[in-house]
Design a protein around this motif. Structure first.
Motif, PDB file in Angstrom:
ATOM      1  N   UNK A   3      37.059  40.349  74.523  1.00 16.22           N
ATOM      2  CA  UNK A   3      35.620  40.623  74.565  1.00 16.22           C
ATOM      3  C   UNK A   3      34.834  39.470  75.176  1.00 16.22           C
ATOM      4  N   UNK A   4      35.519  38.560  75.858  1.00 13.38           N
ATOM      5  CA  UNK A   4      34.833  37.413  76.433  1.00 13.38           C
ATOM      6  C   UNK A   4      34.370  37.746  77.849  1.00 13.38           C
ATOM      7  N   UNK A  32      24.646  33.478  75.841  1.00 19.38           N
ATOM      8  CA  UNK A  32      25.623  33.989  76.793  1.00 19.38           C
ATOM      9  C   UNK A  32      25.922  35.451  76.562  1.00 19.38           C
ATOM     10  N   UNK A  33      25.811  35.914  75.362  1.00 20.78           N
ATOM     11  CA  UNK A  33      26.060  37.321  75.089  1.00 20.78           C
ATOM     12  C   UNK A  33      24.907  38.197  75.546  1.00 20.78           C
ATOM     13  N   UNK A  34      23.730  37.603  75.705  1.00 23.11           N
ATOM     14  CA  UNK A  34      22.566  38.387  76.081  1.00 23.11           C
ATOM     15  C   UNK A  34      22.423  38.513  77.588  1.00 23.11           C
ATOM     16  N   UNK A  61      27.214  39.629  82.679  1.00 22.25           N
ATOM     17  CA  UNK A  61      28.354  39.581  83.592  1.00 22.25           C
ATOM     18  C   UNK A  61      29.475  40.482  83.092  1.00 22.25           C
ATOM     19  N   UNK A  62      30.406  40.807  83.980  1.00 21.58           N
ATOM     20  CA  UNK A  62      31.560  41.624  83.607  1.00 21.58           C
ATOM     21  C   UNK A  62      32.378  40.906  82.541  1.00 21.58           C
ATOM     22  N   UNK A  63      33.201  41.683  81.850  1.00 22.32           N
ATOM     23  CA  UNK A  63      34.194  41.081  80.970  1.00 22.32           C
ATOM     24  C   UNK A  63      35.236  40.346  81.814  1.00 22.32           C
ATOM     25  N   UNK A  64      35.805  39.304  81.249  1.00 23.06           N
ATOM     26  CA  UNK A  64      36.849  38.550  81.941  1.00 23.06           C
ATOM     27  C   UNK A  64      38.016  39.472  82.315  1.00 23.06           C
ATOM     28  N   UNK A  65      38.285  40.465  81.470  1.00 24.30           N
ATOM     29  CA  UNK A  65      39.367  41.401  81.744  1.00 24.30           C
ATOM     30  C   UNK A  65      39.157  42.192  83.021  1.00 24.30           C
ATOM     31  N   UNK A  98      39.220  28.998  70.784  1.00 22.71           N
ATOM     32  CA  UNK A  98      38.236  30.047  71.072  1.00 22.71           C
ATOM     33  C   UNK A  98      38.774  31.038  72.094  1.00 22.71           C
ATOM     34  N   UNK A  99      39.421  30.522  73.130  1.00 23.13           N
ATOM     35  CA  UNK A  99      40.027  31.417  74.112  1.00 23.13           C
ATOM     36  C   UNK A  99      41.089  32.298  73.438  1.00 23.13           C
ATOM     37  N   UNK A 100      41.915  31.680  72.606  1.00 26.36           N
ATOM     38  CA  UNK A 100      43.038  32.383  71.982  1.00 26.36           C
ATOM     39  C   UNK A 100      42.561  33.519  71.084  1.00 26.36           C
ATOM     40  N   UNK A 101      41.457  33.338  70.378  1.00 28.10           N
ATOM     41  CA  UNK A 101      40.981  34.352  69.447  1.00 28.10           C
ATOM     42  C   UNK A 101      40.227  35.479  70.131  1.00 28.10           C
ATOM     43  N   UNK A 102      39.900  35.322  71.427  1.00 27.44           N
ATOM     44  CA  UNK A 102      39.088  36.348  72.072  1.00 27.44           C
ATOM     45  C   UNK A 102      39.703  36.880  73.361  1.00 27.44           C
TER      46      UNK A 102
END
Length: 992
Positions: free
Chosen positions: A188-189, A8-10, A43-47, A216-220
């Motif tokens: 950074x997700x 997913x990061x790639x 893909x774009x960052x969630x932010x 996982x959501x909370x840490x990122x």
């Protein structure tokens, strides 16, 4: 590296996707969709998506429309943008960036923008309370701490800072999370990573598997990103842009393709280039593709007005009247397929795009089919393929009657397992439209021609698949006898249709109009009732009491010896009609007097609710009647209700004014209400029938069951002895077969030991409860007469068992009849019995056994299949007093207004003339209607600018000669201030 192996990061498309059956790998998707697009970059960052949401949200508070745009004129005389145009520009800019920087697969982002439309991801099974518990565990905070309280009791005012966020769960989470966020900068997700974890969350149905995903959501993610993530999970986005706007910004044909496919995935994967537009035939309904069906509009205030809205040809004023069925909207697709036994393949989908093929069958030889194996003879041999639109209902072959909607899933599952039992309830598909026939889309044909195609292609298969009947009408007076008939038969209502209309996908329009017996004649009475409870609001009224429970005073005729004389029974809830100053006055009068409701220690000495320990409609806070205040309310009608202790409630109650001149002892009492109700019922019988009451609610208990025992008792009864049947009469006719065997004599002995009496005949005593579980001659005789209910013996044991659990220290509570208890059920009791269980058949009032729970879980179908519209929800919430009437788009819904022209001097005044214009626009925006003739039917209000003697005299002379209810004459300020308060204010303050 193959796309399927990317992390997913790639990239944007790596990793598994999920569908309703589980993970779907990239190879499978490529095989199923060989031409699907692949993004070129990550893909774009969630932010980035969150910034779009925030920008759209900020425009929600800005005014819009042509007048605003004219005011925004630039230095060169160019018109400024409206907020709608600015929203479009923001979405278009985001999409343009996506195309340039990411690629042509917009599906990862669109399913987060429109989560409520994504049918490829299962429901999460998480609501506010469950998410609150997860966050409490995740953050390791105490349940009773300030933040723990704010998360778990999000509707209540917070102890300190969270007060302003009351009623906004995601907002409350943000207030708590921002103090404990792991990161304060952007997370950074990426969007595709969020989708992967959400897919996992949808498959994790237990708290211990959900918690690691939230971690996982909370840490990122930062606190703001987590807040929007929670809104996505709850599917409560409210970003200020409609589904149609967003889809159209992606591609000009996206909305049309979604209407015929119900698939965001297909929209994104087939429409990648906005320059390549589809032909009309490419946006028509297709075989085996679920479409968004046409819906019926809501009735007007009169039959005449409803018929006018149908738009029938004045020269040929024909319209059709159909019975509105109480079932689940369903579409049937059939295609010729030689690979299927029987040569035909079927597909079934609900209105919400839920696939029900597994339940109703995929072919004539489908051994798991609840329907298709029975309809081999339903189609003309010339039919190769077809799409039908209709309603799936439940039919009882023993009574030859339609059964209430709540039994449909159980009936279908039972039919799957026992297809030829002959006696059990079963699904029946009633077809009312044909949209596709032999490779031709016929939605653009008029209804009359589509009906001809339907009748030539489909033949009735008795009580399995039938073409729905209709009657032809030419005038509004034809509706009344049809509506009277469906009221007598306890049916759902009517649907009026224009036979010259074309089928419009995903549209609620006036070509079809619902006429339900929903609105009764005006109650005509103002009631003074004491407030006994309060409910905290959400949104604009979050943190404060926005609606109230009112009660009826328990007077001397109803007070038992030694009981507290200061007591009220719950009666109704009211939230509409209050102004800001009314709330301020109430706060001043009751400061320090409200008490938090404790469900474990309810204030039964002062306030009594319905439902016993279940505490129906329990308020957030309560107040002693002698510390409280009296309000004057008016309502559309009064009707039976099991949700309130009085067994009655008001429909559509509206606050009129506070009554500081009255104390609680002057408020309406139980005895006074009984007299008033009798008077109203007598008057109603003498009035003309109009678009009135819903289906007449069945009386709580009519005649019941079967019995009769003359056998000698051979075995002494050694079970529990309670008083649960005290005052009840029984007639036992047969032995008990399930869940265990007992003789008639044993059943009678058990009844006697628990306070009841039994008799030899069903009419020996009034209101005798008849008991039977088989059909010997005397039971068959009762069934043929069809004038009494028959209850299974299992109800007796369930009632005793619950009484034993409750113990002697609690008041007697008799378990109500449930569908599982009934051997034979009269139509007028069906709604009452159905209301004793939830949609899955789980009892509201008794503890079920492990065996019952197992059967319940087997028949359970996920709530995602729910067939509930936003308009239906609004009506239901308003009916139950949830304060929905305060939404600006709804407050004038029941108002038909005639604006009376004032003097030339008044209209010439720019300020007052503009008040008239603004008042008209606000009325129309908020659901009201304007008529241009003083003699128009059903006018509720005449609105004037100022008091003008001559104008008023002429108007009052006309009204004095008017038949029926007399409209109110009010100043235009009534509209202005109701709009400002966002609720319909009482007219007396503005009367002239």
């Amino acid at each position: 590296m193959p796309a399927s192996q990317k992390s997913l990061d790639d990239g944007a498309v790596g990793g598994p996707r999920h569908d309703l059956q589980g993970p779907v790998m990239e190879e499978e998707l490529d095989e199923k969709y060989p031409n699907r697009p692949h993004n070129k970059s990550r893909t774009f960052f969630f932010g980035d998506l969150i910034r779009l949401f925030n920008s759209l949200n900020s425009l929600k508070k800005q005014p819009s429309g042509p007048r605003v745009a004219r005011a925004k004129v630039g230095p060169h005389g160019k018109r400024g943008q409206t907020s709608y145009e600015m929203r479009e520009a923001l979405i278009k800019r985001f999409i343009s960036r996506w195309r340039n920087d990411v690629g042509t697969d917009f599906y990862p982002a669109l399913r987060l923008i429109l989560p409520e439309k994504d049918r490829d991801r299962p429901m999460y099974g998480l609501k506010e309370k469950a998410i609150g518990r997860l966050l409490v565990k995740l953050l390791k905070i105490g349940k009773d701490s300030e933040d723990g309280f704010n998360l778990l009791y999000w509707k209540l005012p917070g102890h300190t800072t969270a007060t302003r966020m009351a009623g906004d769960f995601a907002g409350r989470c943000h207030e708590v999370l921002k103090k404990r966020a792991m990161i304060n900068d952007d997370g950074d997700m990426r969007i595709e990573e969020v989708n992967k974890l959400l897919d996992q969350l949808s498959m994790a149905q237990k708290e211990d598997t959900q918690l690691p995903i939230f971690e996982q959501f909370y840490h990122r993610m930062n606190a703001e990103e987590l807040m929007w993530l929670i809104r996505i999970i709850l599917r409560q986005m409210k970003i200020g842009a409609s589904e149609k706007t967003i889809l159209t910004m992606w591609h000009p044909n996206a909305d049309a393709l979604f209407n015929v496919s119900s698939s965001l995935r297909r929209v994104c994967w087939e429409l990648t280039d906005p320059e390549n537009v589809l032909d009309d035939e490419d946006t028509g309904v297709e075989l085996m593709e679920c479409f968004q069906p046409q819906l019926a509009g809501f009735q007007e205030n009169s039959f005449q007005r409803t018929v006018e809205r149908l738009g029938v040809d004045p020269d040929k004023p024909e319209f059709w009247i159909e019975e509105k069925l109480d079932g689940e909207r369903m579409q049937l697709h059939m295609i010729s397929d030689d690979s299927y036994p029987g040569g035909k393949r079927f597909g079934f989908w609900s209105r919400k795009a839920k696939d029900y093929t597994y339940l109703y069958g995929s072919g004539f030889e489908d051994n798991h089919s609840a329907l298709t194996r029975h309809i081999r003879d339903a189609f003309d041999p010339r039919v190769n393929n077809i799409i039908l639109d209709g309603e799936m209902i439940t039919w009882d072959p023993e009574t030859d009657k339609i059964v209430a909607f709540g039994t449909l899933k159980t009936a279908a599952l039972s039919e799957q397992k026992n297809p030829f039992q002959g006696t059990g309830i079963r699904p029946l598909f009633r077809v009312f439209d044909c949209l596709f026939l032999n490779d031709q889309n016929i939605t653009q044909y008029i209804l009359k021609d589509r009906r001809k195609a339907l009748e030539s292609a489909v033949k009735n298969v008795y009580r399995r698949l039938e073409v729905h009947k209709y009657q032809i009408a030419e005038k509004s007076s034809d509706i009344e006898p049809a509506l009277r008939q469906i009221v007598a038969e306890a049916s759902e209502g009517l649907v009026l249709k224009n036979p010259q209309s074309r089928y419009q996908l995903n549209s609620r329009n006036h070509d079809w109009m619902k006429v339900k017996p929903e609105y009764m004649l005006d109650f005509g009475e103002s009631l003074d009732c004491v407030v006994i409870g309060g409910y905290y609001g959400s949104g604009r009224r979050g943190g404060g009491l926005s609606s109230f429970m009112c009660g009826l005073r328990v007077d001397q005729n109803h007070i038992s010896a030694g009981a507290n004389p200061i007591k009220c029974f719950s009666f109704f809830k009211v939230g509409g009609g209050f102004r800001a100053e009314d709330y301020a006055t109430i706060r001043h009068m009751t400061e320090g007097k409200w008490i938090d409701w404790d469900r474990h220690n309810p204030p039964n000495d002062f306030i009594e609710l319905a439902g016993g320990d279940r505490q129906f409609e329990k308020p957030d806070v309560w107040i002693k009647p002698n510390d409280s205040f009296v309000v004057e309310v008016k309502a559309a009608s009064v009707g039976p209700s099991e949700s309130f202790k009085t067994n009655y409630t008001l429909r559509f109650p509206r606050f009129k004014k506070l009554r500081p001149d009255k104390d609680w002892q002057s408020a309406l009492s139980l005895s006074e209400f009984a007299i008033l109700r009798t008077k109203i019922e007598q008057e109603s019988e003498q009035k003309d029938f109009k678009v009135e009451g819903k289906r007449k609610v069945a009386k709580r208990m009519k005649k019941s069951l079967v019995a009769g025992a003359d056998s000698k008792i051979k075995t002494p009864y050694a079970g529990p002895q309670t008083k649960v049947f005290e005052g009840l009469n029984f007639h036992v006719m047969t032995d008990m077969l399930h869940p265990s065997k007992k003789t008639k004599a044993e059943i009678e002995q058990i009844i006697k030991a628990n306070g009841g009496d039994f008799f030899a005949g069903p009419t020996a005593k009034e209101n005798t409860i008849c008991i039977a579980e088989k059909k010997p001659v005397k039971v068959a005789s009762l069934l043929k007469r069809n004038n009494t209910n028959i209850v299974k013996p299992s109800w007796i044991f369930d009632a005793i068992k619950q009484a034993e659990i409750d113990g002697p220290q609690r008041p007697r509570f008799l378990v109500p009849f449930e569908p599982v208890h009934m051997f034979h059920l009269l139509d007028d009791m069906r709604d009452s019995v159905a209301s004793s269980v939830d949609d899955f058949g789980d009892s509201y009032t008794r503890d079920i056994t492990p065996a019952e729970l197992g059967k319940l879980c087997e028949s359970m179908i996920h709530p995602k299949s729910s067939d509930f519209t936003a308009d239906m929800l609004r009506l239901k919430l308003e009916e139950r007093g949830r304060g929905f009437g305060e939404i600006p788009g709804n407050i004038f819904t029941r108002c038909i207004v005639r604006f009376v022209p004032g003097s030339k001097e008044e209209l010439a005044s720019p300020e007052r003339g503009m008040d008239f214009v603004i008042g008209k626009n606000r009325l129309l925006f908020s659901g009201g209607k304007i008529v241009e003739n003083d003699d128009a039917e059903n006018i509720t209000h005449f609105v004037i600018l100022e008091e003008d003697g001559d104008t008023l005299k002429t108007l009052r002379d006309k009204l004095s000669k008017r038949r029926g209810p007399v409209p109110r004459i009010v100043k235009v300020d009534w509209l202005k201030e109701s709009w400002g308060e966002k609720t319909l204010l009482d007219e007396e303050r503005y009367a002239v």
